[in-house]
Motif scaffolding. Structure first.
Motif, mmCIF file in Angstrom:
data_model
loop_
_atom_site.group_PDB
_atom_site.id
_atom_site.type_symbol
_atom_site.label_atom_id
_atom_site.label_comp_id
_atom_site.label_asym_id
_atom_site.label_seq_id
_atom_site.Cartn_x
_atom_site.Cartn_y
_atom_site.Cartn_z
ATOM 1 N N GLU A 44 0.820 -1.202 0.000
ATOM 2 C CA GLU A 44 0.000 0.000 0.000
ATOM 3 C C GLU A 44 0.857 1.257 0.000
ATOM 4 N N ILE A 45 1.913 1.229 0.781
ATOM 5 C CA ILE A 45 2.813 2.382 0.830
ATOM 6 C C ILE A 45 3.465 2.604 -0.531
ATOM 7 N N ALA A 46 3.961 1.512 -1.141
ATOM 8 C CA ALA A 46 4.645 1.626 -2.440
ATOM 9 C C ALA A 46 3.680 2.092 -3.528
ATOM 10 N N THR A 47 2.440 1.609 -3.488
ATOM 11 C CA THR A 47 1.440 2.031 -4.467
ATOM 12 C C THR A 47 1.180 3.528 -4.352
ATOM 13 N N THR A 48 1.093 4.004 -3.097
ATOM 14 C CA THR A 48 0.878 5.433 -2.875
ATOM 15 C C THR A 48 2.049 6.252 -3.412
ATOM 16 N N MET A 49 3.242 5.702 -3.373
ATOM 17 C CA MET A 49 4.424 6.407 -3.876
ATOM 18 C C MET A 49 4.488 6.413 -5.401
ATOM 19 N N GLY A 50 3.625 5.637 -6.046
ATOM 20 C CA GLY A 50 3.595 5.660 -7.509
ATOM 21 C C GLY A 50 4.187 4.446 -8.173
ATOM 22 N N PHE A 51 4.572 3.423 -7.403
ATOM 23 C CA PHE A 51 5.123 2.205 -7.996
ATOM 24 C C PHE A 51 4.011 1.327 -8.555
ATOM 25 N N ALA A 52 4.343 0.539 -9.572
ATOM 26 C CA ALA A 52 3.483 -0.562 -10.014
ATOM 27 C C ALA A 52 3.911 -1.776 -9.196
ATOM 28 N N VAL A 53 3.059 -2.198 -8.269
ATOM 29 C CA VAL A 53 3.470 -3.158 -7.237
ATOM 30 C C VAL A 53 3.022 -4.575 -7.595
ATOM 31 N N HIS A 54 3.956 -5.537 -7.397
ATOM 32 C CA HIS A 54 3.672 -6.966 -7.471
ATOM 33 C C HIS A 54 4.134 -7.560 -6.141
ATOM 34 N N SER A 55 3.472 -8.608 -5.675
ATOM 35 C CA SER A 55 3.860 -9.189 -4.384
ATOM 36 C C SER A 55 3.819 -10.708 -4.446
ATOM 37 N N ALA A 56 4.667 -11.324 -3.601
ATOM 38 C CA ALA A 56 4.741 -12.781 -3.528
ATOM 39 C C ALA A 56 5.053 -13.173 -2.091
ATOM 40 N N GLY A 57 4.514 -14.346 -1.669
ATOM 41 C CA GLY A 57 4.742 -14.806 -0.304
ATOM 42 C C GLY A 57 5.835 -15.831 -0.175
ATOM 43 N N ASP A 58 6.342 -16.349 -1.296
ATOM 44 C CA ASP A 58 7.431 -17.335 -1.239
ATOM 45 C C ASP A 58 8.258 -17.234 -2.513
ATOM 46 N N LEU A 59 9.345 -18.024 -2.553
ATOM 47 C CA LEU A 59 10.267 -17.946 -3.677
ATOM 48 C C LEU A 59 9.632 -18.419 -4.972
ATOM 49 N N ALA A 60 8.794 -19.457 -4.910
ATOM 50 C CA ALA A 60 8.168 -19.988 -6.122
ATOM 51 C C ALA A 60 7.290 -18.934 -6.791
ATOM 52 N N ALA A 61 6.489 -18.246 -5.990
ATOM 53 C CA ALA A 61 5.633 -17.200 -6.546
ATOM 54 C C ALA A 61 6.464 -16.038 -7.090
ATOM 55 N N ALA A 62 7.556 -15.713 -6.400
ATOM 56 C CA ALA A 62 8.422 -14.629 -6.852
ATOM 57 C C ALA A 62 9.078 -14.972 -8.188
ATOM 58 N N ARG A 63 9.547 -16.218 -8.322
ATOM 59 C CA ARG A 63 10.184 -16.632 -9.585
ATOM 60 C C ARG A 63 9.184 -16.587 -10.733
ATOM 61 N N ALA A 64 7.941 -16.967 -10.461
ATOM 62 C CA ALA A 64 6.908 -16.948 -11.508
ATOM 63 C C ALA A 64 6.669 -15.520 -11.994
ATOM 64 N N ILE A 65 6.637 -14.556 -11.069
ATOM 65 C CA ILE A 65 6.434 -13.153 -11.451
ATOM 66 C C ILE A 65 7.627 -12.646 -12.251
ATOM 67 N N LEU A 66 8.838 -13.001 -11.817
ATOM 68 C CA LEU A 66 10.042 -12.525 -12.493
ATOM 69 C C LEU A 66 10.154 -13.058 -13.916
ATOM 70 N N LYS A 67 9.565 -14.228 -14.168
ATOM 71 C CA LYS A 67 9.598 -14.786 -15.515
ATOM 72 C C LYS A 67 8.669 -14.044 -16.466
ATOM 73 N N SER A 68 7.596 -13.490 -15.942
ATOM 74 C CA SER A 68 6.591 -12.859 -16.792
ATOM 75 C C SER A 68 6.646 -11.340 -16.774
ATOM 76 N N GLN A 69 7.405 -10.754 -15.831
ATOM 77 C CA GLN A 69 7.377 -9.305 -15.680
ATOM 78 C C GLN A 69 8.775 -8.763 -15.342
ATOM 79 N N ALA A 70 9.221 -7.785 -16.116
ATOM 80 C CA ALA A 70 10.483 -7.115 -15.790
ATOM 81 C C ALA A 70 10.284 -6.284 -14.526
ATOM 82 N N VAL A 71 11.213 -6.391 -13.608
ATOM 83 C CA VAL A 71 11.108 -5.719 -12.311
ATOM 84 C C VAL A 71 12.273 -4.744 -12.154
ATOM 85 N N ASP A 72 11.959 -3.514 -11.758
ATOM 86 C CA ASP A 72 12.995 -2.498 -11.550
ATOM 87 C C ASP A 72 13.608 -2.588 -10.162
#
Length: 490
Positions: A44-72
């Motif tokens: 919520e804080i990052a969204t308010t700052m203007g970021f496009a936010v993605h979130s994950a609760g474990d490494l598997a979910a994080a790896r899946a996001i990183l495969k489909s989305q470039a992250v700054d």
């Protein structure tokens, strides 16, 4: 505080501002945190700052996001169920080294922080952390990422000849220059531009200014070598009415007139020592005092300076102030000479010939031999000499194709002096009687015989002889005059 078990919603009255400039898309932030409360609060804080936010609760979910989305930016908890966040940190930096990584841990130790930074983390947070800490860390990462993106875009524009300043070249030497230039353009530090005469120092200065944050402010060039000292002082610092004979009205200082823009001091090595001291004081104090004035005027100009002289040697000889040298030499840009970037000569030649085509309406083109000679020649006058040589060739050419004979005399001489070994064969000059005891002819004599024999074989047709020898008619007549040979029948 944000803890592992608390969900903190920021006070609306202290809502952080968006960090991305309106001209650029929002940065993508991935939050990897196993505690839902902390993850949601950070999101919520990052969204308010203007970021496009993605979130994950474990490494598997994080790896899946990183495969489909470039992250700054990656906000990563080091302690995750069944694994360590250091594993993901290492993977991300190996595959996406440009991604900024901020690590979070409730078990901060010197060793874990050092290990995370060693692998490539740019910052870290110790849990529990305050809202201000999180926003400050994200703000720093955002600024660094935007700076990197802007530098990359500028470097690409320069490389593809779309950047302002008309810089052209794709050689390794120019790529190195672009990398440095793209960084200094976004700063306000003084820059000392070094290079031989004709290498394009003012073009580089303009590229720095017009690709920087103050591009809309004035760019004011000052040639320190073309004015007498009294005029330079008046130009740089201004004067009041009646300050000296002929000062019928006040003149504003160029340093003050820049008003947040850039002052380019060309040929800074020619500045007299007394004015060097005055310039140094102006740069240190951020103010100047016009000639004849009793008051000071604040200045806010960025200073770019250039020279083709060895300033360090001048410092050692006492001809240039050491303190001013170090004040100007915060960033140093060395522009390569044209002979150090020969692979750029065809690009530059194409640029100049296209300009001539637009001016004259003639579709000029170079013959292979002419382009080869231009690439081999050392160009002591650098890009300026190349530009003038092409303009001359276009003016004297009898058709749209520019041949070696259309190029200036110095290139004709270069070809004669560096390709004499092939002249006897080209012109049919042989010495079958020569043996071990025969005297060795000098290169100048071989050149003379090659020219004379070619003219004789062509029954005195000097124009055809010049074409066969690959030299201009003017060069041929000059050589004949040097040989003191009477005019041969045509």
């Amino acid at each position: 505080m944000l803890t592992d078990t608390e969900s903190i919603i920021e006070n609306p009255q202290t809502k952080p501002e968006a960090t991305h400039p309106g001209s650029m898309p929002p940065l993508h932030l991935l939050i990897v945190e196993d505690d839902p409360a902390v993850r949601d609060a950070c999101s919520e804080i990052a969204t308010t700052m203007g970021f496009a936010v993605h979130s994950a609760g474990d490494l598997a979910a994080a790896r899946a996001i990183l495969k489909s989305q470039a992250v700054d930016i990656l906000l990563l908890d080091l302690r995750l169920p069944g694994s360590s966040g250091l594993d993901l940190l290492e993977e991300v930096k190996a595959i996406h080294p440009e991604t900024a990584v901020i690590v979070m841990t409730a078990f901060a130790t010197v060793s874990s922080a050092v290990e995370a930074m060693r692998i490539g983390a740019s910052d870290y947070l110790t849990k529990p952390f305050a809202l201000e800490e999180l926003t400050a860390v994200l703000e720093r990462a955002s600024q660094r990422r935007h700076f990197d993106l802007e530098s990359r875009h500028l470097r690409e524009r320069l490389r593809t000849q779309q950047g302002m300043g008309n810089l052209i070249g794709r050689s390794p030497e120019m790529e190195k220059l672009y990398r440095i230039l793209s960084k200094v353009a976004h700063s306000t530090h003084p820059v000392l531009i070094l290079g031989e005469s004709g290498t394009g120092k003012e073009l580089v200065a303009r590229a720095i200014h017009f690709n920087g944050p103050n591009a809309q402010k004035p760019f004011i060039p000052v040639d320190c070598g073309s004015l007498v000292p009294t005029l330079i002082e008046s130009e740089l610092f201004g004067h009041v009415r009646g300050a000296f004979t002929g000062a019928n009205r006040a003149k504003e200082s160029l340093l003050a007139a820049a008003d947040g823009g850039t002052v380019f001091l060309d040929e800074i090595g020619e500045l007299p020592l007394d004015l060097q001291a005055k310039l140094l004081r102006a740069l240190q104090e951020k103010e100047i005092r016009p000639v004849g004035a009793t008051h000071s005027v604040p200045i806010s100009a960025r200073i770019l300076a250039a020279t083709n002289r060895e300033l360090l040697a001048m410092v050692e000889q006492g001809h240039f102030r050491k303190d001013l040298y170090f004040r100007l030499n915060v960033v140093n840009l060395k522009i390569p000479s044209l002979r150090e970037r020969r692979s750029d000569i065809p690009l530059l030649a194409a640029h100049f010939i296209e300009r001539m085509r637009r001016e004259n309406g003639v579709p000029y083109a170079f013959s292979d031999d002419a382009l080869r000679l231009m690439t081999e020649y050392d160009w002591p006058g650098n890009i300026r000499e190349l530009e003038h040589a092409i303009a001359r060739a276009c003016a004297l050419s009898s058709g749209p194709v520019l041949h070696m004979g259309d190029l200036p005399t110095q290139l004709q001489d270069y070809r004669l002096h560096h390709h004499r070994a092939t002249l006897p064969t080209l012109t049919g000059v042989t010495d079958t009687a020569a043996g071990p005891s025969s005297p060795i002819a000098s290169i100048a004599e071989m050149e003379k015989q090659a020219i004379l024999n070619t003219i004789r074989r062509l029954n005195g047709d000097k124009l055809m002889a010049a074409r066969m020898l690959g030299i201009g008619k003017t060069t041929l007549y000059r050589k004949l005059k040097e040989y003191d040979i009477p005019d041969l029948p045509e």
